[in-house]
Every structure is written in C-alpha cells, then in structure tokens.
Design a protein around this motif. Structure first.
Motif, PDB file in Angstrom:
ATOM      1  N   ASP A   1       5.334   9.356  16.719  1.00  0.00           N
ATOM      2  CA  ASP A   1       4.554  10.068  17.736  1.00  0.00           C
ATOM      3  C   ASP A   1       3.148   9.497  17.949  1.00  0.00           C
ATOM      4  OD1 ASP A   1       6.522  12.107  18.433  1.00  0.00           O
ATOM      5  OD2 ASP A   1       6.309  12.712  16.350  1.00  0.00           O
TER       6      ASP A   1
ATOM      7  N   VAL B   1      -4.740  -0.985   7.017  1.00  0.00           N
ATOM      8  CA  VAL B   1      -5.447  -0.209   8.043  1.00  0.00           C
ATOM      9  C   VAL B   1      -6.470   0.669   7.336  1.00  0.00           C
ATOM     10  CG1 VAL B   1      -5.204   1.599   9.786  1.00  0.00           C
ATOM     11  CG2 VAL B   1      -3.468  -0.198   9.598  1.00  0.00           C
TER      12      VAL B   1
ATOM     13  N   ALA C   1       0.636   5.215   0.849  1.00  0.00           N
ATOM     14  CA  ALA C   1      -0.210   6.277   1.427  1.00  0.00           C
ATOM     15  C   ALA C   1       0.437   7.618   1.108  1.00  0.00           C
ATOM     16  CB  ALA C   1      -0.390   6.031   2.919  1.00  0.00           C
ATOM     17  N   GLY C   2       0.941   8.340   2.113  1.00  0.00           N
ATOM     18  CA  GLY C   2       1.558   9.637   1.837  1.00  0.00           C
ATOM     19  C   GLY C   2       2.892   9.519   1.121  1.00  0.00           C
ATOM     20  N   GLY C   3       3.542   8.379   1.259  1.00  0.00           N
ATOM     21  CA  GLY C   3       4.832   8.151   0.599  1.00  0.00           C
ATOM     22  C   GLY C   3       6.014   8.739   1.352  1.00  0.00           C
ATOM     23  N   ALA C   4       5.775   9.392   2.484  1.00  0.00           N
ATOM     24  CA  ALA C   4       6.866  10.065   3.206  1.00  0.00           C
ATOM     25  C   ALA C   4       7.962   9.075   3.588  1.00  0.00           C
ATOM     26  CB  ALA C   4       6.323  10.759   4.454  1.00  0.00           C
ATOM     27  N   THR C   5       7.576   7.881   3.972  1.00  0.00           N
ATOM     28  CA  THR C   5       8.549   6.863   4.361  1.00  0.00           C
ATOM     29  C   THR C   5       8.787   5.879   3.222  1.00  0.00           C
ATOM     30  OG1 THR C   5       7.875   7.046   6.659  1.00  0.00           O
ATOM     31  CG2 THR C   5       8.985   5.012   6.028  1.00  0.00           C
ATOM     32  N   LEU C   6       7.704   5.429   2.586  1.00  0.00           N
ATOM     33  CA  LEU C   6       7.834   4.377   1.570  1.00  0.00           C
ATOM     34  C   LEU C   6       8.662   4.849   0.377  1.00  0.00           C
ATOM     35  CD1 LEU C   6       7.199   1.577   0.559  1.00  0.00           C
ATOM     36  CD2 LEU C   6       4.953   2.377  -0.195  1.00  0.00           C
TER      37      LEU C   6
ATOM     38  N   HIS D   1      -1.391  14.028   8.605  1.00  0.00           N
ATOM     39  CA  HIS D   1      -1.050  14.493   9.962  1.00  0.00           C
ATOM     40  C   HIS D   1      -1.536  15.930  10.184  1.00  0.00           C
ATOM     41  CE1 HIS D   1       1.329  10.971   9.733  1.00  0.00           C
ATOM     42  NE2 HIS D   1       2.474  11.500   9.370  1.00  0.00           N
TER      43      HIS D   1
ATOM     44  N   LYS E   1       7.163  15.530  24.056  1.00  0.00           N
ATOM     45  CA  LYS E   1       8.179  14.877  23.207  1.00  0.00           C
ATOM     46  C   LYS E   1       9.536  15.513  23.453  1.00  0.00           C
ATOM     47  CE  LYS E   1       9.182  14.361  18.218  1.00  0.00           C
ATOM     48  NZ  LYS E   1       8.556  14.414  16.873  1.00  0.00           N
TER      49      LYS E   1
ATOM     50  N   GLY F   1       2.358  12.847   5.225  1.00  0.00           N
ATOM     51  CA  GLY F   1       2.144  11.596   5.950  1.00  0.00           C
ATOM     52  C   GLY F   1       0.708  11.409   6.402  1.00  0.00           C
ATOM     53  N   THR F   2       0.311  10.150   6.548  1.00  0.00           N
ATOM     54  CA  THR F   2      -1.042   9.790   6.983  1.00  0.00           C
ATOM     55  C   THR F   2      -0.958   8.949   8.257  1.00  0.00           C
ATOM     56  OG1 THR F   2      -1.083   7.694   5.799  1.00  0.00           O
ATOM     57  CG2 THR F   2      -1.745   9.659   4.547  1.00  0.00           C
TER      58      THR F   2
ATOM     59  N   PRO G   1       0.849  -1.196   0.000  1.00  0.00           N
ATOM     60  CA  PRO G   1       0.000   0.000   0.000  1.00  0.00           C
ATOM     61  C   PRO G   1       0.886   1.248   0.000  1.00  0.00           C
ATOM     62  CG  PRO G   1      -0.606  -1.502   1.798  1.00  0.00           C
ATOM     63  CD  PRO G   1       0.694  -1.985   1.229  1.00  0.00           C
TER      64      PRO G   1
HETATM   65  C1  LIG Z   1      12.150  13.582   7.279  1.00  0.00           C
HETATM   66  C2  LIG Z   1      11.095  12.821   8.030  1.00  0.00           C
HETATM   67  C3  LIG Z   1      10.906  13.084   9.379  1.00  0.00           C
HETATM   68  C4  LIG Z   1       9.925  12.395  10.094  1.00  0.00           C
HETATM   69  N1  LIG Z   1       9.751  12.687  11.414  1.00  0.00           N
HETATM   70  C5  LIG Z   1       8.756  12.087  12.093  1.00  0.00           C
HETATM   71  C6  LIG Z   1       8.478  12.443  13.450  1.00  0.00           C
HETATM   72  O1  LIG Z   1       9.112  13.310  14.059  1.00  0.00           O
HETATM   73  N2  LIG Z   1       7.464  11.784  14.083  1.00  0.00           N
HETATM   74  C7  LIG Z   1       6.704  10.832  13.448  1.00  0.00           C
HETATM   75  O2  LIG Z   1       5.798  10.281  14.065  1.00  0.00           O
HETATM   76  N3  LIG Z   1       6.938  10.495  12.160  1.00  0.00           N
HETATM   77  C8  LIG Z   1       7.934  11.093  11.477  1.00  0.00           C
HETATM   78  N4  LIG Z   1       8.158  10.747  10.166  1.00  0.00           N
HETATM   79  C9  LIG Z   1       7.359   9.677   9.545  1.00  0.00           C
HETATM   80  C10 LIG Z   1       6.110  10.281   8.906  1.00  0.00           C
HETATM   81  O3  LIG Z   1       5.150  10.504   9.930  1.00  0.00           O
HETATM   82  C11 LIG Z   1       5.505   9.380   7.826  1.00  0.00           C
HETATM   83  O4  LIG Z   1       4.478  10.088   7.271  1.00  0.00           O
HETATM   84  C12 LIG Z   1       4.903   8.072   8.238  1.00  0.00           C
HETATM   85  O5  LIG Z   1       5.785   7.250   8.924  1.00  0.00           O
HETATM   86  C13 LIG Z   1       4.470   7.287   7.008  1.00  0.00           C
HETATM   87  O6  LIG Z   1       3.241   7.770   6.590  1.00  0.00           O
HETATM   88  P1  LIG Z   1       2.870   7.800   5.055  1.00  0.00           P
HETATM   89  O7  LIG Z   1       1.422   8.072   4.971  1.00  0.00           O
HETATM   90  O8  LIG Z   1       3.764   8.713   4.313  1.00  0.00           O
HETATM   91  O9  LIG Z   1       3.105   6.266   4.627  1.00  0.00           O
HETATM   92  P2  LIG Z   1       3.924   5.643   3.424  1.00  0.00           P
HETATM   93  O10 LIG Z   1       5.306   6.184   3.410  1.00  0.00           O
HETATM   94  O11 LIG Z   1       3.140   5.733   2.172  1.00  0.00           O
HETATM   95  O12 LIG Z   1       3.924   4.108   3.897  1.00  0.00           O
HETATM   96  C14 LIG Z   1       4.676   3.686   5.025  1.00  0.00           C
HETATM   97  C15 LIG Z   1       4.499   2.164   5.190  1.00  0.00           C
HETATM   98  O13 LIG Z   1       3.167   1.862   5.600  1.00  0.00           O
HETATM   99  C16 LIG Z   1       2.489   1.048   4.619  1.00  0.00           C
HETATM  100  N5  LIG Z   1       1.118   1.580   4.578  1.00  0.00           N
HETATM  101  C17 LIG Z   1       0.740   2.842   4.266  1.00  0.00           C
HETATM  102  N6  LIG Z   1      -0.577   2.998   4.476  1.00  0.00           N
HETATM  103  C18 LIG Z   1      -1.044   1.814   4.920  1.00  0.00           C
HETATM  104  C19 LIG Z   1      -2.333   1.356   5.322  1.00  0.00           C
HETATM  105  N7  LIG Z   1      -3.409   2.149   5.342  1.00  0.00           N
HETATM  106  N8  LIG Z   1      -2.455   0.070   5.723  1.00  0.00           N
HETATM  107  C20 LIG Z   1      -1.376  -0.754   5.739  1.00  0.00           C
HETATM  108  N9  LIG Z   1      -0.126  -0.378   5.375  1.00  0.00           N
HETATM  109  C21 LIG Z   1       0.028   0.901   4.977  1.00  0.00           C
HETATM  110  C22 LIG Z   1       3.285   1.194   3.341  1.00  0.00           C
HETATM  111  O14 LIG Z   1       3.151   0.056   2.507  1.00  0.00           O
HETATM  112  C23 LIG Z   1       4.699   1.369   3.895  1.00  0.00           C
HETATM  113  O15 LIG Z   1       5.233   0.106   4.234  1.00  0.00           O
HETATM  114  C24 LIG Z   1       9.129  11.414   9.436  1.00  0.00           C
HETATM  115  C25 LIG Z   1       9.317  11.146   8.074  1.00  0.00           C
HETATM  116  C26 LIG Z   1      10.276  11.840   7.364  1.00  0.00           C
HETATM  117  C27 LIG Z   1      10.423  11.557   5.895  1.00  0.00           C
END
Ligand SMILES: Cc1cc2nc3c(=O)[nH]c(=O)nc-3n(C[C@H](O)[C@H](O)[C@H](O)COP(=O)(O)OP(=O)(O)OC[C@H]3O[C@@H](n4cnc5c(N)ncnc54)[C@H](O)[C@@H]3O)c2cc1C
Length: 283
Positions: A123, A166, A30-35, A77, A183, A109-110, A28
C-alpha cells in the motif's frame, strides 16, 4: 570484507551501515513481518541479521524546519496511520497505512521494511509516488535521497545497493490539499488486487498512482494533466484510459490482469470524487 554471523543490534545508523558494509549478505531486520516469514519458509537464509530496532534516529514522525515531514524508516504502520500532523495532499500516506493488512501486521511492520521489500501489492509505494515523497538511503559512504518514483525499479527490486539501508521517507510540506487511498482487496486484510493513491494539491492540481497493476507504482504525467484540467466523468475516464494503456498487471490469485485493468477506472473515479468531497487542511 568479512562474513558476519548471528544477530547484531547497532544503536546508530553509522554502526548499522558499517556492519552492512562488512558483509553485504547480512540482512537488515525491521518489523520482521515479512523477513521472519521468509526465514521460516527457508526462502532466505542469511548468516547475519542487523536489527534496526535499537536505532532511535530512524523512529517516529517529525516536521522539519522547511515544512517537510520526516517519517523514520523504523516507524510502524500503526504510528503512521495515527499521524495527526496536517499533511495536506500527503494525507494519502497515513490513509494508505491505515489500510495495510490488519492490526497485528500494522503493529509489527515498518515503512522502511515495507518499501525495501517492494512487493507490487503493497500500500505505501503508490501513496509515496502520488505524494511525490523522497526516500533517504544510507551506506557507510554517506547518504543519498531519491524520489519515490525512482526508488521502485522492478518487481521486488528497489534502487538500494548492497550495503545500503533506508533511513527515512520525506513528505513535501502541507500544500493545503487533500489525499486519499482507495484499495480493492479480495477480503479485508489482504494485499491490494488494485489500488489508487490520489493527491489534490491546494491549487487544484492532481497526481495519482496505481498500485498492484505492474512491477512498480504506475503514474503518468498526461493522466495527471487531464485530471488537473477537469474532473468531469469524461475527464476521469480519459485519465483512466491512459493509465490502463500503461498498466502491466499479472494474472495471480488476487485477480486476472484483465480484471485489474477493469478496476482502474472504477477506483480512479471513486478516488477523485472522494477528494472533491473532502475538507481541505489549512496550509
Ligand atoms: C499476513 C500479512 C499481510 C500483509 N498485508 C499487507 C497489506 O495488505 N498491505 C501492505 O502494504 N503490506 C502488507 N504486508 C506486509 C507488511 O506491511 C510488512 O510489514 C512489510 O512488508 C515489511 O515490513 P517489516 O518492517 O516487517 O520488514 P521486515 O520483514 O523486517 O523486512 C522486509 C525486507 O526489507 C528489508 N529491510 C527492512 N528494513 C529495511 C531498511 N530500513 N532498509 C533496507 N532494507 C530493509 C529486510 O532485510 C527484508 O528484506 C503484510 C504482511 C503480512 C505478514
């Protein structure tokens, strides 16, 4: 079972879970921030991505007929941080969202992506455990709901099975209490070195969870009972001692395990005093 390739854009949860059932290696998106960062670094190389961006059912925050608050998995978020609903002690959740990274990450991020990634420094996890939130999970077979405390299983490991996603987070109804998230990070915008999520319900009972001090958010019924009975400096120190004994932090670039243990009593005291000073929201 077939192997998918490329980017898929389902419009419903049923379509998304059908795709994930066809190929459990599909990820999946989502926001792509991590993936996307992991794809760029070749940490993960899935043949197929299932974008959740077009599924309206998993976007936004709403109050259910029974008073619970539903946060769709694809809620960014920034929107959770800006939630204006009266949440009582569950206000800890938007307060935690407001402290994630920086505006750029909060715009991407989501909540579903965050908790599925399950980095122990995130967090949301301690906030959801302290708030006694529930996580809704969908697969091609149907839906199930887990308490947040049962969703986070180990370092970067959740209760999600292959083919599951989720769909929502549910917060308990407004209890007339207050919640806060404290925090400690090396610099503004960093992941937590340690954190405390704390909820004081309308009847005065407390529940707390520690972040970044073990594989999953740390909560303990005995610590909650001590804090619910009294909040003198000695009571807070006793509760903190219980949490320190159960903590299992790592030494890493954000701080040593010993430093993290020393942070727990200080952050807990700050959280409890903040709760006592906060105005209550009417239930
Ligand atoms: C520079 C940076 C700093 C950050 N600092 C913090 C911080 O201080 N505190 C904090 O809490 N977070 C932090 N993050 C993480 C951030 O909150 C990300 O948004 C979050 O971890 C991933 O959310 P996303 O929606 O971008 O998911 P994605 O990057 O799209 O996906 C992350 C993972 O979850 C899976 N996934 C996504 N959605 C679902 C779903 N609905 N069901 C099942 N699996 C799913 C994906 O397949 C992947 O494996 C940071 C990220 C970055 C890039």
């Amino acid at each position: 079972m077939t192997t998918l390739q490329g980017l898929y854009r389902p419009k419903t949860v049923a379509e998304a879970t059908a795709l994930l059932a066809q190929d459990p290696d599909a990820k999946p998106l989502a926001g792509g921030a991590t993936l996307v960062a992991m794809l760029n670094a070749h940490v993960l190389e899935p043949a197929a991505l299932v974008s959740l961006a077009d599924i309206d059912e998993i976007k936004g925050i709403s109050t259910m007929p029974d008073g619970r608050v539903r946060i769709g998995a694809f809620t960014r978020h920034r929107d959770t941080a800006a939630c204006t609903l009266r949440l009582g002690s569950c206000a800890v959740v938007p307060h935690a969202a407001s402290q994630i990274a920086n505006a750029t990450v909060r715009n991407m991020g989501t909540i579903g992506g965050s908790i599925s990634f399950a980095d122990p420094g995130l967090d949301y996890p301690p906030a959801l455990v302290a708030a006694k939130a529930e996580i809704e999970i969908a697969s091609a077979e149907g839906r199930r709901v887990l308490p947040a405390s049962g969703f986070f299983v180990d370092w970067y490991l959740t209760a999600l099975e292959p083919g599951e996603m989720v769909t929502a987070v549910y917060l308990p109804p407004n209890d007339g209490g207050v919640g806060t998230y404290v925090k400690h990070a090396r610099v503004a915008g960093d992941y937590a070195t340690a954190s405390i999520a704390a909820c004081m319900r309308g009847d005065g009972r407390l529940s707390v969870a520690v972040g970044a001090c073990g594989p999953t958010p740390l909560s303990d019924p005995e610590a909650d009972a001590v804090l619910s009975e009294g909040r003198s400096d000695a009571s807070v120190a006793r509760a903190a001692q219980i949490l320190v004994e159960h903590a299992d932090p790592l030494d890493d670039v954000r701080g040593s395990a010993d430093y993290r243990r020393q942070l727990i009593p200080r952050l807990l005291l700050r959280a409890v005093r903040t709760l006592e000073a906060a105005p209550r929201s009417a239930a």
